[in-house]
Scaffold this motif. Structure first.
Motif, PDB file in Angstrom:
ATOM      1  N   THR A   1       0.845  -1.197   0.000  1.00  0.00           N
ATOM      2  CA  THR A   1       0.000   0.000   0.000  1.00  0.00           C
ATOM      3  C   THR A   1       0.882   1.250   0.000  1.00  0.00           C
ATOM      4  O   THR A   1       2.037   1.201   0.424  1.00  0.00           O
ATOM      5  CB  THR A   1      -0.930   0.006   1.226  1.00  0.00           C
ATOM      6  N   PRO A   2       0.361   2.382  -0.465  1.00  0.00           N
ATOM      7  CA  PRO A   2       1.185   3.598  -0.591  1.00  0.00           C
ATOM      8  C   PRO A   2       1.741   4.081   0.752  1.00  0.00           C
ATOM      9  O   PRO A   2       1.142   3.861   1.810  1.00  0.00           O
ATOM     10  CB  PRO A   2       0.210   4.619  -1.175  1.00  0.00           C
ATOM     11  N   TYR A   3       2.881   4.777   0.682  1.00  0.00           N
ATOM     12  CA  TYR A   3       3.484   5.361   1.882  1.00  0.00           C
ATOM     13  C   TYR A   3       4.340   6.544   1.470  1.00  0.00           C
ATOM     14  O   TYR A   3       4.768   6.654   0.321  1.00  0.00           O
ATOM     15  CB  TYR A   3       4.325   4.338   2.640  1.00  0.00           C
ATOM     16  N   VAL A   4       4.566   7.441   2.429  1.00  0.00           N
ATOM     17  CA  VAL A   4       5.413   8.599   2.149  1.00  0.00           C
ATOM     18  C   VAL A   4       6.830   8.324   2.630  1.00  0.00           C
ATOM     19  O   VAL A   4       7.049   7.542   3.559  1.00  0.00           O
ATOM     20  CB  VAL A   4       4.883   9.881   2.825  1.00  0.00           C
ATOM     21  N   ILE A   5       7.782   8.962   1.983  1.00  0.00           N
ATOM     22  CA  ILE A   5       9.191   8.901   2.384  1.00  0.00           C
ATOM     23  C   ILE A   5       9.578  10.283   2.869  1.00  0.00           C
ATOM     24  O   ILE A   5       9.719  11.217   2.070  1.00  0.00           O
ATOM     25  CB  ILE A   5      10.092   8.450   1.222  1.00  0.00           C
ATOM     26  N   LYS A   6       9.676  10.439   4.180  1.00  0.00           N
ATOM     27  CA  LYS A   6      10.047  11.730   4.769  1.00  0.00           C
ATOM     28  C   LYS A   6      10.389  11.512   6.231  1.00  0.00           C
ATOM     29  O   LYS A   6       9.995  10.498   6.825  1.00  0.00           O
ATOM     30  CB  LYS A   6       8.913  12.736   4.630  1.00  0.00           C
ATOM     31  N   PRO A   7      11.103  12.434   6.853  1.00  0.00           N
ATOM     32  CA  PRO A   7      11.431  12.290   8.275  1.00  0.00           C
ATOM     33  C   PRO A   7      10.196  12.489   9.148  1.00  0.00           C
ATOM     34  O   PRO A   7       9.235  13.156   8.758  1.00  0.00           O
ATOM     35  CB  PRO A   7      12.462  13.386   8.525  1.00  0.00           C
ATOM     36  N   PHE A   8      10.241  11.931  10.335  1.00  0.00           N
ATOM     37  CA  PHE A   8       9.130  12.055  11.279  1.00  0.00           C
ATOM     38  C   PHE A   8       8.809  13.522  11.573  1.00  0.00           C
ATOM     39  O   PHE A   8       7.636  13.896  11.716  1.00  0.00           O
ATOM     40  CB  PHE A   8       9.474  11.319  12.579  1.00  0.00           C
TER      41      PHE A   8
ATOM     42  N   GLY B   1       7.431  -8.799   4.409  1.00  0.00           N
ATOM     43  CA  GLY B   1       7.839  -7.692   5.262  1.00  0.00           C
ATOM     44  C   GLY B   1       8.964  -6.917   4.617  1.00  0.00           C
ATOM     45  O   GLY B   1       9.111  -6.873   3.395  1.00  0.00           O
ATOM     46  N   THR B   2       9.815  -6.323   5.442  1.00  0.00           N
ATOM     47  CA  THR B   2      10.983  -5.596   4.942  1.00  0.00           C
ATOM     48  C   THR B   2      12.025  -5.510   6.044  1.00  0.00           C
ATOM     49  O   THR B   2      11.677  -5.413   7.231  1.00  0.00           O
ATOM     50  CB  THR B   2      10.624  -4.174   4.474  1.00  0.00           C
ATOM     51  N   GLY B   3      13.279  -5.526   5.642  1.00  0.00           N
ATOM     52  CA  GLY B   3      14.355  -5.336   6.602  1.00  0.00           C
ATOM     53  C   GLY B   3      14.298  -3.983   7.300  1.00  0.00           C
ATOM     54  O   GLY B   3      14.885  -3.800   8.367  1.00  0.00           O
ATOM     55  N   LEU B   4      13.573  -3.030   6.716  1.00  0.00           N
ATOM     56  CA  LEU B   4      13.432  -1.708   7.326  1.00  0.00           C
ATOM     57  C   LEU B   4      12.653  -1.748   8.628  1.00  0.00           C
ATOM     58  O   LEU B   4      12.688  -0.789   9.405  1.00  0.00           O
ATOM     59  CB  LEU B   4      12.734  -0.747   6.356  1.00  0.00           C
ATOM     60  N   SER B   5      11.953  -2.828   8.897  1.00  0.00           N
ATOM     61  CA  SER B   5      11.237  -2.953  10.167  1.00  0.00           C
ATOM     62  C   SER B   5      12.193  -3.208  11.322  1.00  0.00           C
ATOM     63  O   SER B   5      11.835  -3.013  12.491  1.00  0.00           O
ATOM     64  CB  SER B   5      10.209  -4.084  10.099  1.00  0.00           C
ATOM     65  N   ARG B   6      13.437  -3.600  11.009  1.00  0.00           N
ATOM     66  CA  ARG B   6      14.447  -3.860  12.039  1.00  0.00           C
ATOM     67  C   ARG B   6      15.608  -2.883  11.959  1.00  0.00           C
ATOM     68  O   ARG B   6      16.220  -2.552  12.967  1.00  0.00           O
ATOM     69  CB  ARG B   6      15.001  -5.281  11.899  1.00  0.00           C
ATOM     70  N   ARG B   7      15.937  -2.474  10.737  1.00  0.00           N
ATOM     71  CA  ARG B   7      17.098  -1.596  10.520  1.00  0.00           C
ATOM     72  C   ARG B   7      16.613  -0.292   9.899  1.00  0.00           C
ATOM     73  O   ARG B   7      16.385  -0.227   8.692  1.00  0.00           O
ATOM     74  CB  ARG B   7      18.114  -2.280   9.587  1.00  0.00           C
ATOM     75  N   PRO B   8      16.427   0.744  10.695  1.00  0.00           N
ATOM     76  CA  PRO B   8      15.880   2.007  10.184  1.00  0.00           C
ATOM     77  C   PRO B   8      16.772   2.640   9.117  1.00  0.00           C
ATOM     78  O   PRO B   8      17.995   2.495   9.129  1.00  0.00           O
ATOM     79  CB  PRO B   8      15.811   2.891  11.427  1.00  0.00           C
ATOM     80  N   ARG B   9      16.099   3.319   8.181  1.00  0.00           N
ATOM     81  CA  ARG B   9      16.798   4.109   7.180  1.00  0.00           C
ATOM     82  C   ARG B   9      16.089   5.451   7.080  1.00  0.00           C
ATOM     83  O   ARG B   9      14.856   5.525   7.210  1.00  0.00           O
ATOM     84  CB  ARG B   9      16.789   3.401   5.814  1.00  0.00           C
ATOM     85  N   ALA B  10      16.812   6.488   6.853  1.00  0.00           N
ATOM     86  CA  ALA B  10      16.248   7.836   6.842  1.00  0.00           C
ATOM     87  C   ALA B  10      15.028   7.930   5.937  1.00  0.00           C
ATOM     88  O   ALA B  10      15.060   7.479   4.781  1.00  0.00           O
ATOM     89  CB  ALA B  10      17.305   8.838   6.383  1.00  0.00           C
TER      90      ALA B  10
ATOM     91  N   MET C   1      12.156   6.423   6.108  1.00  0.00           N
ATOM     92  CA  MET C   1      11.355   5.213   5.893  1.00  0.00           C
ATOM     93  C   MET C   1      10.548   4.812   7.127  1.00  0.00           C
ATOM     94  O   MET C   1      10.148   3.658   7.271  1.00  0.00           O
ATOM     95  CB  MET C   1      12.267   4.060   5.466  1.00  0.00           C
ATOM     96  N   ILE C   2      10.273   5.765   8.006  1.00  0.00           N
ATOM     97  CA  ILE C   2       9.593   5.434   9.262  1.00  0.00           C
ATOM     98  C   ILE C   2       8.183   4.895   9.034  1.00  0.00           C
ATOM     99  O   ILE C   2       7.733   3.986   9.746  1.00  0.00           O
ATOM    100  CB  ILE C   2       9.581   6.642  10.217  1.00  0.00           C
ATOM    101  N   ALA C   3       7.457   5.399   8.041  1.00  0.00           N
ATOM    102  CA  ALA C   3       6.085   4.932   7.813  1.00  0.00           C
ATOM    103  C   ALA C   3       6.075   3.477   7.383  1.00  0.00           C
ATOM    104  O   ALA C   3       5.349   2.646   7.948  1.00  0.00           O
ATOM    105  CB  ALA C   3       5.389   5.812   6.772  1.00  0.00           C
ATOM    106  N   LEU C   4       6.883   3.130   6.390  1.00  0.00           N
ATOM    107  CA  LEU C   4       6.925   1.745   5.914  1.00  0.00           C
ATOM    108  C   LEU C   4       7.502   0.816   6.974  1.00  0.00           C
ATOM    109  O   LEU C   4       6.952  -0.256   7.247  1.00  0.00           O
ATOM    110  CB  LEU C   4       7.757   1.654   4.639  1.00  0.00           C
ATOM    111  N   GLY C   5       8.622   1.209   7.588  1.00  0.00           N
ATOM    112  CA  GLY C   5       9.266   0.338   8.567  1.00  0.00           C
ATOM    113  C   GLY C   5       8.390   0.055   9.766  1.00  0.00           C
ATOM    114  O   GLY C   5       8.317  -1.079  10.251  1.00  0.00           O
TER     115      GLY C   5
END
Length: 248
Positions: free
Chosen positions: A91-98, A140-149, A151-155
């Motif tokens: 599903t859609p998500y935004v890429i931006k900082p919190f 899932g995605t590795g971003l759920s364990r290893r944050p990347r700038a 990507m907070i919404a998806l992770g």
């Protein structure tokens, strides 16, 4: 007995690779799509040209009525329900900082992620429960364990999905249903990596012991194992398909 596999979001990328592989291994495959009708039909045509069985069905997996119609189409075509669910739809998500994110952007992604998993899982469980056998695999995605700038919404949403899967594994195990997660790292040839610049891709490759990014086919192999009868005693687990980029 020929098993029926529903692969959500399977008109391209990991979903398409998974659909082709499951069909190659003898399953009837439902290629679910939302917008990419021609691409989904192309996947079906490839499967049929190789001797497999497949059908393309349009359904927004967040929509209960749409998913119910899809299940009825499957029954009408093949006379039964879904034995294997591969929930891959993104599903859609935004890429931006919190700092710059609204609750609608973060909470909306969480709601979409969990709503889709809830709706499609609810729809397939009656058949699996009645027959005492089923396979549920979430992407899932590795971003759920290893944050990347950015990507907070998806992770965060995928982390919630992974915990949801563990609770289902505990509850559904006595019914003969396994529930597992396949968690890719960066995957080449997919929408998630198209937006990455070459420098970041090269840094990711350099951080991967196996020396390359995953391909959709690599991820499909892990999904296919979880979907098979060979997987008799693994549930509530996560397969990290990341070439060793993260080890856990």
């Amino acid at each position: 007995m020929t098993r029926v596999a529903l692969v959500t979001g399977s008109s391209s990328g990991i979903g398409a690779a998974t659909a082709r592989l499951l069909a190659e291994r003898g399953m009837r495959v439902v290629v679910d799509y939302l917008h990419s009708g021609q691409a989904a039909k192309d996947v079906v045509a490839e499967i049929e040209a190789a001797g497999g069985q497949a059908m393309a069905v349009q359904a927004d997996v967040r929509d209960v009525a749409a998913v119910d119609r899809m299940i009825e189409q499957i029954r009408a075509a093949w006379g039964g329900g879904v034995d294997v669910l591969v929930h891959n739809a993104l599903t859609p998500y935004v890429i931006k900082p919190f700092h710059d994110m609204t609750w609608e952007e973060l909470g909306g992604k969480l709601d979409d992620e969990m709503r889709a998993a809830y709706v499609v899982t609810k729809a397939v469980l009656p058949t699996m429960t009645d027959q005492g056998w089923g396979r549920v695999i979430y992407l899932g995605t590795g971003l759920s364990r290893r944050p990347r700038a950015g990507m907070i919404a998806l992770g965060t949403a995928k982390a919630a999905l992974a915990q949801f899967a563990r609770y289902l594994a505990q509850e559904l195990g006595p019914a003969g249903i396994t529930v597992n997660v396949v968690e890719p790292g960066p995957v080449a040839e997919t929408k998630m990596t198209h937006g990455l610049d070459d420098d970041l891709k090269q840094r990711q490759v350099a951080a991967t012991p196996l020396g390359r990014l995953a391909t959709p086919a690599d991820v499909a192999q892990a999904v296919a194992f979880y979907a098979s009868a060979d997987n008799r005693f693994m549930t509530g687990t996560t397969a990290a398909v990341n070439g060793g980029m993260a080890m856990y």
